[in-house]
Design a protein around this motif. Sequence first.
Motif, PDB file in Angstrom:
ATOM      1  N   ALA A 104      29.488  53.223 -10.950  1.00  0.00           N
ATOM      2  CA  ALA A 104      30.795  53.550 -10.367  1.00  0.00           C
ATOM      3  C   ALA A 104      31.549  52.285  -9.964  1.00  0.00           C
ATOM      4  O   ALA A 104      32.771  52.200 -10.090  1.00  0.00           O
ATOM      5  CB  ALA A 104      30.608  54.462  -9.160  1.00  0.00           C
ATOM      6  N   TRP A 105      30.800  51.281  -9.481  1.00  0.00           N
ATOM      7  CA  TRP A 105      31.445  50.023  -9.079  1.00  0.00           C
ATOM      8  C   TRP A 105      32.022  49.306 -10.291  1.00  0.00           C
ATOM      9  O   TRP A 105      33.142  48.791 -10.254  1.00  0.00           O
ATOM     10  CB  TRP A 105      30.428  49.131  -8.375  1.00  0.00           C
ATOM     11  CG  TRP A 105      30.991  47.802  -7.951  1.00  0.00           C
ATOM     12  CD1 TRP A 105      31.752  47.541  -6.858  1.00  0.00           C
ATOM     13  CD2 TRP A 105      30.838  46.545  -8.646  1.00  0.00           C
ATOM     14  NE1 TRP A 105      32.088  46.205  -6.809  1.00  0.00           N
ATOM     15  CE2 TRP A 105      31.542  45.577  -7.892  1.00  0.00           C
ATOM     16  CE3 TRP A 105      30.177  46.161  -9.807  1.00  0.00           C
ATOM     17  CZ2 TRP A 105      31.596  44.237  -8.281  1.00  0.00           C
ATOM     18  CZ3 TRP A 105      30.236  44.826 -10.201  1.00  0.00           C
ATOM     19  CH2 TRP A 105      30.938  43.889  -9.442  1.00  0.00           C
ATOM     20  N   VAL A 106      31.286  49.274 -11.392  1.00  0.00           N
ATOM     21  CA  VAL A 106      31.770  48.610 -12.606  1.00  0.00           C
ATOM     22  C   VAL A 106      33.059  49.276 -13.088  1.00  0.00           C
ATOM     23  O   VAL A 106      34.007  48.598 -13.510  1.00  0.00           O
ATOM     24  CB  VAL A 106      30.691  48.650 -13.710  1.00  0.00           C
ATOM     25  CG1 VAL A 106      31.284  48.273 -15.069  1.00  0.00           C
ATOM     26  CG2 VAL A 106      29.546  47.715 -13.362  1.00  0.00           C
ATOM     27  N   LYS A 107      33.121  50.603 -13.020  1.00  0.00           N
ATOM     28  CA  LYS A 107      34.305  51.338 -13.469  1.00  0.00           C
ATOM     29  C   LYS A 107      35.406  51.351 -12.412  1.00  0.00           C
ATOM     30  O   LYS A 107      36.488  51.876 -12.652  1.00  0.00           O
ATOM     31  CB  LYS A 107      33.927  52.785 -13.833  1.00  0.00           C
ATOM     32  CG  LYS A 107      33.002  52.893 -15.040  1.00  0.00           C
ATOM     33  CD  LYS A 107      33.691  52.401 -16.306  1.00  0.00           C
ATOM     34  CE  LYS A 107      32.781  52.558 -17.511  1.00  0.00           C
ATOM     35  NZ  LYS A 107      33.432  52.080 -18.752  1.00  0.00           N
ATOM     36  N   GLN A 108      35.124  50.802 -11.226  1.00  0.00           N
ATOM     37  CA  GLN A 108      36.098  50.710 -10.128  1.00  0.00           C
ATOM     38  C   GLN A 108      36.603  52.093  -9.705  1.00  0.00           C
ATOM     39  O   GLN A 108      37.786  52.280  -9.441  1.00  0.00           O
ATOM     40  CB  GLN A 108      37.255  49.795 -10.513  1.00  0.00           C
ATOM     41  CG  GLN A 108      36.823  48.354 -10.784  1.00  0.00           C
ATOM     42  CD  GLN A 108      37.975  47.422 -11.070  1.00  0.00           C
ATOM     43  OE1 GLN A 108      38.965  47.808 -11.687  1.00  0.00           O
ATOM     44  NE2 GLN A 108      37.871  46.200 -10.606  1.00  0.00           N
ATOM     45  N   ASN A 109      35.679  53.055  -9.641  1.00  0.00           N
ATOM     46  CA  ASN A 109      36.050  54.388  -9.172  1.00  0.00           C
ATOM     47  C   ASN A 109      36.462  54.347  -7.709  1.00  0.00           C
ATOM     48  O   ASN A 109      35.922  53.565  -6.919  1.00  0.00           O
ATOM     49  CB  ASN A 109      34.868  55.352  -9.319  1.00  0.00           C
ATOM     50  CG  ASN A 109      34.546  55.655 -10.761  1.00  0.00           C
ATOM     51  OD1 ASN A 109      34.201  54.773 -11.522  1.00  0.00           O
ATOM     52  ND2 ASN A 109      34.651  56.924 -11.138  1.00  0.00           N
ATOM     53  N   ASP A 110      37.398  55.219  -7.351  1.00  0.00           N
ATOM     54  CA  ASP A 110      37.695  55.417  -5.938  1.00  0.00           C
ATOM     55  C   ASP A 110      36.441  55.939  -5.253  1.00  0.00           C
ATOM     56  O   ASP A 110      35.643  56.666  -5.857  1.00  0.00           O
ATOM     57  CB  ASP A 110      38.838  56.414  -5.762  1.00  0.00           C
ATOM     58  CG  ASP A 110      40.171  55.861  -6.237  1.00  0.00           C
ATOM     59  OD1 ASP A 110      40.324  54.622  -6.268  1.00  0.00           O
ATOM     60  OD2 ASP A 110      41.059  56.666  -6.574  1.00  0.00           O
ATOM     61  N   SER A 111      36.274  55.585  -4.000  1.00  0.00           N
ATOM     62  CA  SER A 111      35.041  55.988  -3.326  1.00  0.00           C
ATOM     63  C   SER A 111      35.257  56.088  -1.819  1.00  0.00           C
ATOM     64  O   SER A 111      36.226  55.553  -1.275  1.00  0.00           O
ATOM     65  CB  SER A 111      33.915  54.987  -3.605  1.00  0.00           C
ATOM     66  OG  SER A 111      34.228  53.716  -3.063  1.00  0.00           O
ATOM     67  N   LYS A 112      34.329  56.803  -1.187  1.00  0.00           N
ATOM     68  CA  LYS A 112      34.216  56.841   0.271  1.00  0.00           C
ATOM     69  C   LYS A 112      32.739  56.619   0.612  1.00  0.00           C
ATOM     70  O   LYS A 112      31.853  56.995  -0.155  1.00  0.00           O
ATOM     71  CB  LYS A 112      34.697  58.175   0.843  1.00  0.00           C
ATOM     72  CG  LYS A 112      36.216  58.359   0.843  1.00  0.00           C
ATOM     73  CD  LYS A 112      36.586  59.692   1.497  1.00  0.00           C
ATOM     74  CE  LYS A 112      38.090  59.824   1.686  1.00  0.00           C
ATOM     75  NZ  LYS A 112      38.845  59.788   0.415  1.00  0.00           N
ATOM     76  N   THR A 113      32.508  56.031   1.782  1.00  0.00           N
ATOM     77  CA  THR A 113      31.152  55.707   2.194  1.00  0.00           C
ATOM     78  C   THR A 113      30.771  56.560   3.399  1.00  0.00           C
ATOM     79  O   THR A 113      31.543  56.653   4.361  1.00  0.00           O
ATOM     80  CB  THR A 113      31.041  54.213   2.570  1.00  0.00           C
ATOM     81  OG1 THR A 113      31.478  53.428   1.461  1.00  0.00           O
ATOM     82  CG2 THR A 113      29.610  53.846   2.921  1.00  0.00           C
TER      83      THR A 113
END
Length: 274
Positions: free
Chosen positions: A200-209
């Motif tokens: 997901a980081w490589v694809k730069q997806n939006d995220s929440k932690t």
Amino acid sequence: MDIIQKLSFEIDGVLGYISDYNGNSETKAFEDNIKRSLNTGNGEEVLFILEQIHDWYERNYDDIMGNDFVMSKEKEAHYNNKEKIANYIEDLRKMKKEAPLNFKQSENSKPGSKPLKQKIFISHSSDDKEVCKAFVDFLERLGIEEDQILYSSSSRHGIPAEMDIFNFLRGEIDGGITVYYMLSDNYYSSPYCLNEMGAAWVKQNDSKTFILPNLTGGIRGVIDDGNKGYALNDSYDLIQLKNNLCKEFNLKVTEGKFDDIKQNLLNEARNVHQ
């Protein structure tokens, strides 16, 4: 959903397999050109670029299948990818016989049509499935719909039957699904979870932690440790989360109802052994 909308959702996954195998200037040009054509709705250009991509597969397919460094699952994915591209080409050629391929006004842009739904992927360790199940219930009771949530520990929200888990998740991540990282010591000890995080980081997806009570080592890995995240056992954090989700998904929930929703999640989170 029209063919251009469908291709727009799938194109990152289609091109991802090609780029992973041979990320040169030719494959980069495929990505730049077809995304531009999809954005403008120029179906003639889309068809032409798909034909170029199919030609690339014709030239490289035997090498891919005979490459000992390409795993069997990846070879299967390339086979499916090549067939998918061929099917898109066939469909577009049929449509071209009936009318010019101009998709500037897709079904989704017509007045009164429903917007495409934003989707959430709950990236979690199966050892934390009870508290994560309570979190999914929290989201649904706020008004987020079942088909907007991908949560592999639930049959209602999980991987469709007979689908390859690896390929399905990769397709969702490539398609831009928003990732909710459910961080815990269990999460960081799972290679599978860390692979999801990295993809997901490589694809730069939006995220929440999100911070589970059994996280003792703090935020690590590719996630920015300056991001505080939402603690599932903190009432104030859940209020902030509710306010943000209501804005993001255009939800409405009364204070009384939310108090009940919030308390159910707090109870489950506080039962987690640290």
